[in-house]
Write a protein that holds these residues in place. Structure first.
Motif, mmCIF file in Angstrom:
data_model
loop_
_atom_site.group_PDB
_atom_site.id
_atom_site.type_symbol
_atom_site.label_atom_id
_atom_site.label_comp_id
_atom_site.label_asym_id
_atom_site.label_seq_id
_atom_site.Cartn_x
_atom_site.Cartn_y
_atom_site.Cartn_z
ATOM 1 N N LYS A 123 0.575 -8.214 2.458
ATOM 2 C CA LYS A 123 1.889 -8.591 2.966
ATOM 3 C C LYS A 123 1.856 -8.901 4.457
ATOM 4 O O LYS A 123 2.402 -9.930 4.906
ATOM 5 N N ASN A 124 1.230 -8.026 5.247
ATOM 6 C CA ASN A 124 1.313 -8.144 6.708
ATOM 7 C C ASN A 124 0.133 -8.861 7.340
ATOM 8 O O ASN A 124 0.261 -9.418 8.429
ATOM 9 N N SER A 125 -1.038 -8.797 6.697
ATOM 10 C CA SER A 125 -2.252 -9.421 7.261
ATOM 11 C C SER A 125 -3.009 -10.141 6.153
ATOM 12 O O SER A 125 -4.114 -9.738 5.760
ATOM 13 N N PRO A 126 -2.422 -11.233 5.625
ATOM 14 C CA PRO A 126 -3.067 -11.914 4.501
ATOM 15 C C PRO A 126 -4.427 -12.518 4.837
ATOM 16 O O PRO A 126 -5.213 -12.809 3.937
ATOM 17 N N GLU A 127 -4.725 -12.661 6.153
ATOM 18 C CA GLU A 127 -6.033 -13.203 6.539
ATOM 19 C C GLU A 127 -7.148 -12.169 6.399
ATOM 20 O O GLU A 127 -8.335 -12.516 6.398
ATOM 21 N N ALA A 128 -6.790 -10.904 6.322
ATOM 22 C CA ALA A 128 -7.805 -9.853 6.204
ATOM 23 C C ALA A 128 -8.564 -9.986 4.885
ATOM 24 O O ALA A 128 -8.011 -10.386 3.858
ATOM 25 N N VAL A 129 -9.859 -9.646 4.944
ATOM 26 C CA VAL A 129 -10.703 -9.681 3.757
ATOM 27 C C VAL A 129 -10.786 -8.272 3.177
ATOM 28 O O VAL A 129 -11.072 -7.314 3.895
ATOM 29 N N ILE A 130 -10.529 -8.136 1.871
ATOM 30 C CA ILE A 130 -10.599 -6.829 1.212
ATOM 31 C C ILE A 130 -11.728 -6.844 0.196
ATOM 32 O O ILE A 130 -11.692 -7.580 -0.794
ATOM 33 N N LEU A 131 -12.745 -6.038 0.434
ATOM 34 C CA LEU A 131 -13.827 -5.821 -0.527
ATOM 35 C C LEU A 131 -13.622 -4.431 -1.108
ATOM 36 O O LEU A 131 -13.446 -3.468 -0.361
ATOM 37 N N HIS A 132 -13.635 -4.292 -2.409
ATOM 38 C CA HIS A 132 -13.320 -2.972 -2.961
ATOM 39 C C HIS A 132 -14.084 -2.713 -4.243
ATOM 40 O O HIS A 132 -14.492 -3.633 -4.959
ATOM 41 N N LYS A 133 -14.261 -1.436 -4.507
ATOM 42 C CA LYS A 133 -14.882 -0.990 -5.751
ATOM 43 C C LYS A 133 -14.227 0.311 -6.192
ATOM 44 O O LYS A 133 -14.141 1.260 -5.410
ATOM 45 N N GLY A 134 -13.756 0.353 -7.423
ATOM 46 C CA GLY A 134 -13.172 1.565 -7.970
ATOM 47 C C GLY A 134 -14.163 2.290 -8.858
ATOM 48 O O GLY A 134 -14.844 1.662 -9.681
ATOM 49 N N LEU A 135 -14.261 3.582 -8.674
ATOM 50 C CA LEU A 135 -15.156 4.399 -9.503
ATOM 51 C C LEU A 135 -14.316 5.383 -10.316
ATOM 52 O O LEU A 135 -13.303 5.900 -9.824
ATOM 53 N N ILE A 136 -14.744 5.640 -11.528
ATOM 54 C CA ILE A 136 -14.001 6.543 -12.402
ATOM 55 C C ILE A 136 -14.195 7.984 -11.919
ATOM 56 O O ILE A 136 -15.307 8.405 -11.610
ATOM 57 N N GLY A 137 -13.101 8.728 -11.874
ATOM 58 C CA GLY A 137 -13.199 10.146 -11.521
ATOM 59 C C GLY A 137 -12.195 10.568 -10.477
ATOM 60 O O GLY A 137 -11.451 9.756 -9.914
ATOM 61 N N ARG A 138 -12.169 11.861 -10.225
ATOM 62 C CA ARG A 138 -11.305 12.433 -9.203
ATOM 63 C C ARG A 138 -11.971 12.322 -7.834
ATOM 64 O O ARG A 138 -13.058 11.763 -7.714
#
Length: 531
Positions: A484-499
């Motif tokens: 919303k506020n910084s659409p130029e930012a690059v987001i690299l992400h990885k979700g792992l299963i677990g707590r």
């Protein structure tokens, strides 16, 4: 058997260390024109023209005829910071002097026997392990003779108010602590304490106690400020561990004081904290609480990497080896408050100083914020994201993000029952009470700050746990705010299963991989698979 500390002297006359000192060190002397490439003596300072990482704790002494003072800048600039001493009377080529200055090398008169102790002190400091502990608030007891009022704020602090009288009297004692002080060692004592009203005078007494007889062996007295400034040092000169007891005395009529955690730490010379040349930021508005920071200039080439330690009960810095292996300049930041940290937030004084330290090191290196990385794991993610709003770095690399401290505390009752009561102390620390309203305000403190950031060219590399039982909505909220506020930012992400704590290895592996990729692709560094 513990490996001896190594001192390597290059050039100059052999130093005349006392025999008892020589026993502590592996002292090697090489000629001033020693050939580091052929390495005839097999000291292996360099391996294929690269500094041997196994020498990272070695102390180097450069005599007046050391060729490194005149030539081979590519070798000299690889020597470790803070651990090179050189003859102050030597003739030094200007280019080499600049390298020595940038590595915080230390001039010393090698002909002055009194100054040899400086070498010994630096060697001993570099060999010491980080060690420190705090006395739990559960150890604290208000004396019956104190007739004023007192109130305990969770495990954050104790508030006392009333008439402290005109004679110095004991008002608080802490139970004898079994950790004590190791044989033949010195420690510092640092109390979190403040006089919030009145003209009260305070004095601490530290008792060294024999384990077998409970006899008091020695007493160290001093004001909180004297102990904080390390004017008073506690030493155990015996061959046995001594238990330690603490008492607080006060006088000065009507007043109010607040007492938080009290810390014992290994003593290092030059007022260093935990590591040689470790520094501290003091929160003058909140009981003189502290943060630690440690700056290493690395190879003086971009980027400057800042790593915020995770939550840790043992006092000290986290990630020194990992960050050192990256080769670039770095800052470690640690938070010794509460049981193991308070997420790097505090008064405006404390938070301003954190930003100031990072900006000062950027300026010293000649870097811009586009050559800055902020990073951390778990609690360290909060510091990385929070201060990213002020610094707008090239990258934020984090694992297991925590942003909603208030929600972490509110999750303690249902989602994580009695697993991390310190989260409630964080709410108490922030607002003086532990309730949902204050918890929500603490959440808002983060998001109000984060939304002020302009991340036009920032890379956010985030590994998160899909079933996080501490802050399960942090990643999604971060991503939504950035889109919303910084659409130029690059987001690299990885979700792992677990707590939150279910797959630390997986998170750490991804975290290091992102560091490696950004150092390579954005800063032109060669990949180092030792990371």
């Amino acid at each position: 058997m513990r490996k001896k500390i190594e001192i390597i002297q290059i050039g100059g006359k052999k130093l005349d260390f006392p025999s008892e000192v020589i026993e502590k060190f592996n002292y090697v002397i090489l000629p001033g024109n020693y050939n580091f490439i052929s390495d005839n003596e097999q000291v292996e300072i360099f391996q294929e023209n690269k500094f041997n990482p196994q020498k990272s704790r070695t102390i180097f002494v450069l005599g007046n005829d050391a060729i490194l003072l005149q030539n081979f800048p590519s070798l000299l600039e690889q020597f470790p910071a803070y651990q090179v001493l050189f003859d102050s009377k030597a003739s030094i080529k200007e280019s080499q002097r600049k390298i020595l200055d940038r590595k915080f090398s230390i001039p010393i008169d090698l002909e002055n026997e009194d100054e040899l102790q400086n070498i010994v002190d630096i060697a001993l400091n570099s060999s010491q392990k980080q060690y420190g502990y705090k006395l739990s608030m559960d150890y604290l007891e208000v004396r019956e003779s104190f007739k004023g009022a007192y109130r305990k704020k969770g495990n954050c602090y104790l508030e006392l108010s009333g008439d402290f009288g005109q004679e110095m009297k004991q008002i608080i004692s802490w139970k004898i602590h079994p950790h004590g002080i190791e044989a033949n060692s010195k420690v510092t004592f640092t109390p979190e304490i403040a006089i919030t009203s009145g003209t009260v005078e305070l004095e601490f007494k530290i008792f060294l106690i024999d384990q077998s007889t409970n006899e008091i062996i020695n007493i160290f007295k001093g004001s909180p400020e004297e102990f904080r400034k390390q004017i008073k040092i506690i030493s155990n000169e015996s061959d046995y561990v001594r238990f330690v007891g603490v008492s607080l005395y006060a006088k000065g009529g009507v007043g109010k004081i607040e007492i938080g955690q009290i810390h014992f730490r290994n003593h290092l010379s030059n007022n260093s904290m935990m590591l040689p040349n470790g520094k501290r930021i003091i929160d003058s508005k909140v009981r003189n609480e502290e943060l630690f920071y440690y700056f290493h200039p690395g190879d003086l080439k971009p980027p400057l990497a800042v790593y915020f330690s995770g939550y840790r009960s043992a006092e000290g810095f986290e990630g020194r080896g990992m960050m050192g292996r990256m080769g670039c300049p770095f800052i470690l930041i640690g938070d010794p408050r509460l049981e193991g940290g308070n997420f790097y937030v505090g008064s405006d004084v404390l938070e301003h100083e954190v930003v100031k330290v990072i900006k000062e090191k950027l300026k010293w290196l000649g870097f811009t914020n586009e050559e800055l990385i902020l990073s951390g794991l778990s609690m360290g993610t909060f510091g990385s994201l929070y201060y990213a709003a002020d610094l707008e770095p090239a990258a934020v690399i984090i694992g297991k993000p925590l942003a909603n401290i208030g929600s972490i505390a509110m999750n303690e009752r249902i989602r994580r029952p009695e697993m991390w009561g310190t989260s409630l102390d964080m709410i108490m620390h922030f607002g003086g009470k532990a309730n949902n309203d204050i918890a929500e305000k603490l959440n808002e403190k983060f998001w109000n700050k984060f939304e002020t950031g302009t991340f036009k060219s920032t890379i956010f590399a985030i590994a998160y746990m899909k079933d996080d039982d501490y802050d399960g909505i942090a990643f999604q909220m971060i991503a939504d705010k950035l889109r919303k506020n910084s659409p130029e930012a690059v987001i690299l992400h990885k979700g792992l299963i677990g707590r939150h704590n279910d797959n630390t290895l997986g998170v750490n592996t991804w975290f290091i991989k992102q560091y490696r990729n950004i150092l390579c692709h954005d800063f032109g560094r060669k990949l180092d698979y030792r990371l």
